[in-house]
Write a protein that holds these residues in place. Sequence first.
Motif, PDB file in Angstrom:
ATOM      1  N   SER A 147       0.854  -1.197   0.000  1.00  7.49           N
ATOM      2  CA  SER A 147       0.000   0.000   0.000  1.00  7.49           C
ATOM      3  C   SER A 147       0.891   1.249   0.000  1.00  7.49           C
ATOM      4  O   SER A 147       2.049   1.192   0.422  1.00  7.49           O
ATOM      5  CB  SER A 147      -0.862  -0.005   1.259  1.00  7.49           C
ATOM      6  N   ASP A 148       0.332   2.357  -0.473  1.00  2.52           N
ATOM      7  CA  ASP A 148       1.149   3.579  -0.417  1.00  2.52           C
ATOM      8  C   ASP A 148       1.073   4.225   0.962  1.00  2.52           C
ATOM      9  O   ASP A 148       1.866   5.087   1.299  1.00  2.52           O
ATOM     10  CB  ASP A 148       0.727   4.575  -1.510  1.00  2.52           C
ATOM     11  N   LYS A 149       0.099   3.782   1.769  1.00  5.47           N
ATOM     12  CA  LYS A 149      -0.010   4.331   3.123  1.00  5.47           C
ATOM     13  C   LYS A 149      -0.348   3.230   4.110  1.00  5.47           C
ATOM     14  O   LYS A 149      -1.286   2.464   3.884  1.00  5.47           O
ATOM     15  CB  LYS A 149      -1.103   5.407   3.181  1.00  5.47           C
ATOM     16  N   LEU A 150       0.397   3.243   5.212  1.00  4.57           N
ATOM     17  CA  LEU A 150       0.213   2.203   6.219  1.00  4.57           C
ATOM     18  C   LEU A 150      -1.195   2.228   6.813  1.00  4.57           C
ATOM     19  O   LEU A 150      -1.797   1.191   7.075  1.00  4.57           O
ATOM     20  CB  LEU A 150       1.258   2.423   7.323  1.00  4.57           C
ATOM     21  N   ASP A 151      -1.718   3.440   6.974  1.00  3.97           N
ATOM     22  CA  ASP A 151      -3.034   3.538   7.619  1.00  3.97           C
ATOM     23  C   ASP A 151      -4.194   3.248   6.651  1.00  3.97           C
ATOM     24  O   ASP A 151      -5.350   3.326   7.044  1.00  3.97           O
ATOM     25  CB  ASP A 151      -3.203   4.899   8.302  1.00  3.97           C
ATOM     26  N   LYS A 152      -3.877   2.908   5.389  1.00  2.00           N
ATOM     27  CA  LYS A 152      -4.947   2.580   4.437  1.00  2.00           C
ATOM     28  C   LYS A 152      -5.042   1.079   4.193  1.00  2.00           C
ATOM     29  O   LYS A 152      -5.845   0.622   3.378  1.00  2.00           O
ATOM     30  CB  LYS A 152      -4.722   3.299   3.090  1.00  2.00           C
ATOM     31  N   VAL A 153      -4.188   0.346   4.896  1.00  3.72           N
ATOM     32  CA  VAL A 153      -4.144  -1.108   4.680  1.00  3.72           C
ATOM     33  C   VAL A 153      -5.496  -1.742   4.984  1.00  3.72           C
ATOM     34  O   VAL A 153      -5.975  -2.604   4.243  1.00  3.72           O
ATOM     35  CB  VAL A 153      -3.014  -1.726   5.533  1.00  3.72           C
ATOM     36  N   GLU A 154      -6.112  -1.268   6.061  1.00  2.83           N
ATOM     37  CA  GLU A 154      -7.398  -1.846   6.453  1.00  2.83           C
ATOM     38  C   GLU A 154      -8.465  -1.610   5.381  1.00  2.83           C
ATOM     39  O   GLU A 154      -9.342  -2.459   5.168  1.00  2.83           O
ATOM     40  CB  GLU A 154      -7.853  -1.266   7.785  1.00  2.83           C
ATOM     41  N   VAL A 155      -8.374  -0.460   4.729  1.00  2.00           N
ATOM     42  CA  VAL A 155      -9.354  -0.140   3.670  1.00  2.00           C
ATOM     43  C   VAL A 155      -9.184  -1.138   2.530  1.00  2.00           C
ATOM     44  O   VAL A 155     -10.169  -1.705   2.022  1.00  2.00           O
ATOM     45  CB  VAL A 155      -9.127   1.312   3.147  1.00  2.00           C
ATOM     46  N   ILE A 156      -7.924  -1.388   2.142  1.00  2.00           N
ATOM     47  CA  ILE A 156      -7.662  -2.337   1.048  1.00  2.00           C
ATOM     48  C   ILE A 156      -8.157  -3.722   1.448  1.00  2.00           C
ATOM     49  O   ILE A 156      -8.813  -4.425   0.665  1.00  2.00           O
ATOM     50  CB  ILE A 156      -6.154  -2.382   0.719  1.00  2.00           C
ATOM     51  N   GLU A 157      -7.879  -4.064   2.700  1.00  2.00           N
ATOM     52  CA  GLU A 157      -8.286  -5.376   3.210  1.00  2.00           C
ATOM     53  C   GLU A 157      -9.795  -5.575   3.069  1.00  2.00           C
ATOM     54  O   GLU A 157     -10.262  -6.637   2.651  1.00  2.00           O
ATOM     55  CB  GLU A 157      -7.908  -5.437   4.693  1.00  2.00           C
ATOM     56  N   SER A 158     -10.533  -4.523   3.395  1.00  2.00           N
ATOM     57  CA  SER A 158     -11.991  -4.640   3.307  1.00  2.00           C
ATOM     58  C   SER A 158     -12.450  -4.809   1.857  1.00  2.00           C
ATOM     59  O   SER A 158     -13.443  -5.479   1.587  1.00  2.00           O
ATOM     60  CB  SER A 158     -12.666  -3.434   3.959  1.00  2.00           C
ATOM     61  N   PHE A 159     -11.728  -4.195   0.910  1.00  2.00           N
ATOM     62  CA  PHE A 159     -12.085  -4.314  -0.510  1.00  2.00           C
ATOM     63  C   PHE A 159     -11.867  -5.743  -1.030  1.00  2.00           C
ATOM     64  O   PHE A 159     -12.681  -6.256  -1.795  1.00  2.00           O
ATOM     65  CB  PHE A 159     -11.221  -3.368  -1.362  1.00  2.00           C
ATOM     66  N   ILE A 160     -10.780  -6.348  -0.629  1.00  2.00           N
ATOM     67  CA  ILE A 160     -10.418  -7.649  -1.224  1.00  2.00           C
ATOM     68  C   ILE A 160     -11.122  -8.829  -0.570  1.00  2.00           C
ATOM     69  O   ILE A 160     -11.072  -9.937  -1.087  1.00  2.00           O
ATOM     70  CB  ILE A 160      -8.883  -7.891  -1.207  1.00  2.00           C
ATOM     71  N   GLN A 161     -11.782  -8.541   0.555  1.00  2.00           N
ATOM     72  CA  GLN A 161     -12.402  -9.659   1.263  1.00  2.00           C
ATOM     73  C   GLN A 161     -13.472 -10.384   0.430  1.00  2.00           C
ATOM     74  O   GLN A 161     -13.679 -11.584   0.592  1.00  2.00           O
ATOM     75  CB  GLN A 161     -12.988  -9.184   2.596  1.00  2.00           C
ATOM     76  N   SER A 162     -14.104  -9.657  -0.480  1.00  2.00           N
ATOM     77  CA  SER A 162     -15.162 -10.303  -1.292  1.00  2.00           C
ATOM     78  C   SER A 162     -14.563 -11.306  -2.288  1.00  2.00           C
ATOM     79  O   SER A 162     -15.210 -12.293  -2.654  1.00  2.00           O
ATOM     80  CB  SER A 162     -15.970  -9.236  -2.028  1.00  2.00           C
ATOM     81  N   ASP A 163     -13.333 -11.057  -2.739  1.00  2.00           N
ATOM     82  CA  ASP A 163     -12.699 -11.973  -3.698  1.00  2.00           C
ATOM     83  C   ASP A 163     -12.058 -13.185  -3.021  1.00  2.00           C
ATOM     84  O   ASP A 163     -11.795 -14.192  -3.658  1.00  2.00           O
ATOM     85  CB  ASP A 163     -11.612 -11.216  -4.492  1.00  2.00           C
ATOM     86  N   PHE A 164     -11.742 -13.015  -1.730  1.00  2.00           N
ATOM     87  CA  PHE A 164     -11.040 -14.104  -1.032  1.00  2.00           C
ATOM     88  C   PHE A 164     -11.812 -14.464   0.234  1.00  2.00           C
ATOM     89  O   PHE A 164     -11.651 -13.817   1.280  1.00  2.00           O
ATOM     90  CB  PHE A 164      -9.610 -13.667  -0.687  1.00  2.00           C
TER      91      PHE A 164
END
Lengths: 409, 238
Positions: free
Chosen positions: A222-239
């Motif tokens: 990620s480009d920002k450490l504090d945005k990791v959780e946001v990315i995590e929430s996005f990918i949860q539907s695919d995995f």
Amino acid sequence: MIKLAWLNLQRNPYRAMSIVSSVFIAAFFCILFGSFKKGVLNSSADSILKISGGHIEIRSKSYSQTRSIDDIMCIDSAILDSISILPHVKRVLPTLRAYALISHSSSSSSRAVVLVGIDPESEKDRIRMVSEMVEGEWFSEFDRGVIIGENMRNLLNIGIGDTIAVMGVGYHGVSAVGLFPVQGVIGLPVATVDINSMFMTLSAAQELFQADDCYSEIYIMSDKLDKVEVIESFIQSDFSSDEYEIRDWKLLIDEHLVYFRITDAIGFIVMFFLYLLVGSNILGAVILMTKERKLEFSVLVSIGMPRDKLSRTMFYELIMVAFVGLILAVIVSLPIVYYFSNNPIPLYGEAAETLKKFFIYAEIYLSFDLSLFIEQFLIVFCICLAVIAYPVIIIQRLKVDEGLSKRES
Amino acid sequence: MNEVINNNRSIIVRTENLCKLFLNGKSEIKATDHVNLSITSGEFTAVVGPSGSGKTTLLNLIGGLATPSSGRVFVKGKDINQLKEKELVKFRLHNIGFVFQFLNLIPVLTVEENISFIMELQGTNKEQRNRRTAELLELIGMKDRARSRPYALSGGQKQRVAVARALASKPLFILADEPTANLDTEAAETLLNTMLLLNEKEKVTFLFSTHDPRVMNKARRLITLEDGRITKDETYVR
């Protein structure tokens, strides 16, 4: 009362300025050091994560348990593409890691290694950040050679252009056999990794193990450490959580937690002493001001000004100067922190070498995080509030006749 | 209830065996020693005596700025030492005016704001405050300096404003601790004349400490203190 407080400040601008400067210095250094502390921790985490893979790691649950190539995940490349365009995703790094035996004509025995298939372009910066090419060249996309560690080269006594035989078990039991030329030697900072790892391009590894579109791990930077959780929430539907395991950076750096805890503890102790120092600096200025004005307080109380009202006036007065000092500190520190968050201060010599050994950037970053400004603003403000208690207590306990007699001296 | 001594005058301050002890190392110093006195309304009284005789302490005790070691102070028949701190501050605000030797005025406020300040603390409305301030400025002859700040005034002018401020709350009496101590002859004379004028015209009661002979000569009653004891109490017709 507020008007009187404001006028009092104007009456003696030097005294007001001395308190403003105490608060300013306090807040300025607290913001700077807080930002430095967070910056060091973030950049350490970031550099360690770059080495480990990324901020998020995805793998199949069964692979996590067995580490068998039969349990790796096979995913449509469109999914990887869709992840790579998510906001705050800097890079998607699919990897295929499998065990194999290698041998070379110069040696009578074979050797077990971890064969790591990587995307050469994406991984170039990550791996080369902490290691240097000793010989040969880094991969281009369709290269079919391997890059080995310096220690492995010495052990096998081979060089650039020599061929290594690889034997292993591929996906679903197929045999994975091939001959690969050594195209580069890399100096990895950890000897055990250096002697046991061998890199090849992801496509070559997938071909060897007959595992097209299959990966042992997918890392996301990620480009920002504090945005990791946001990315995590996005990918949860695919995995789905039934099949896949998604681990974020906090879990990934778990093994480095001791380092972070020590760094954090040292930072905490330094911050504590800094707060103590700045608190006593502000207190000193306020004590001086209170002492100077004891006679004035005594006169005001004796002519009939209630102590509570006088305390309130003092409170407003000091709150005003505290705010001026705090706001000034934020205004001055903002561009400084912003500049050094984008232009880290490089370290040289032994310090740089030591940090590199621990996979940590040899640069000092400041963290440009607004929450940090707010946090430090509030902490110094609380220190100011605690310090304001001093004149309030003095006013409440003031012996008017003694205060008035001060004029004699 | 006020204690009436004749049809026109009532006792507004009375002390009973008033003692104040200070510790100086292991020895005790009696700043006031069994002081008994009464002040009636309309008096213009000076407490005199050498330095260290207990003048300021006596004034502080009467004004409720210090607590007696023993004895009592009655103002308007009320034992002020029985009052709680908040009640005492309120009592002072409504009943006693103070003039100190220095730093009487709030430096950041103008002359009229300084006078008005006490009334503001009393909760008087703005209209009344302005009217009273104007009256007082007229009385002390400083109408033209209403908007000046204390730093722009002479020592004598500051003391006159302090008297006006003390008077603003319409107190029972004014306590003035060495009001002329830092003034030159002319300024002291003007201040005294102002105080006398207020005493005669407005029937303001003054109790002040001094060792200035010019002031003593104007006082109508002289209370002499020596080692904390009243040694003389004389009344003059001037």
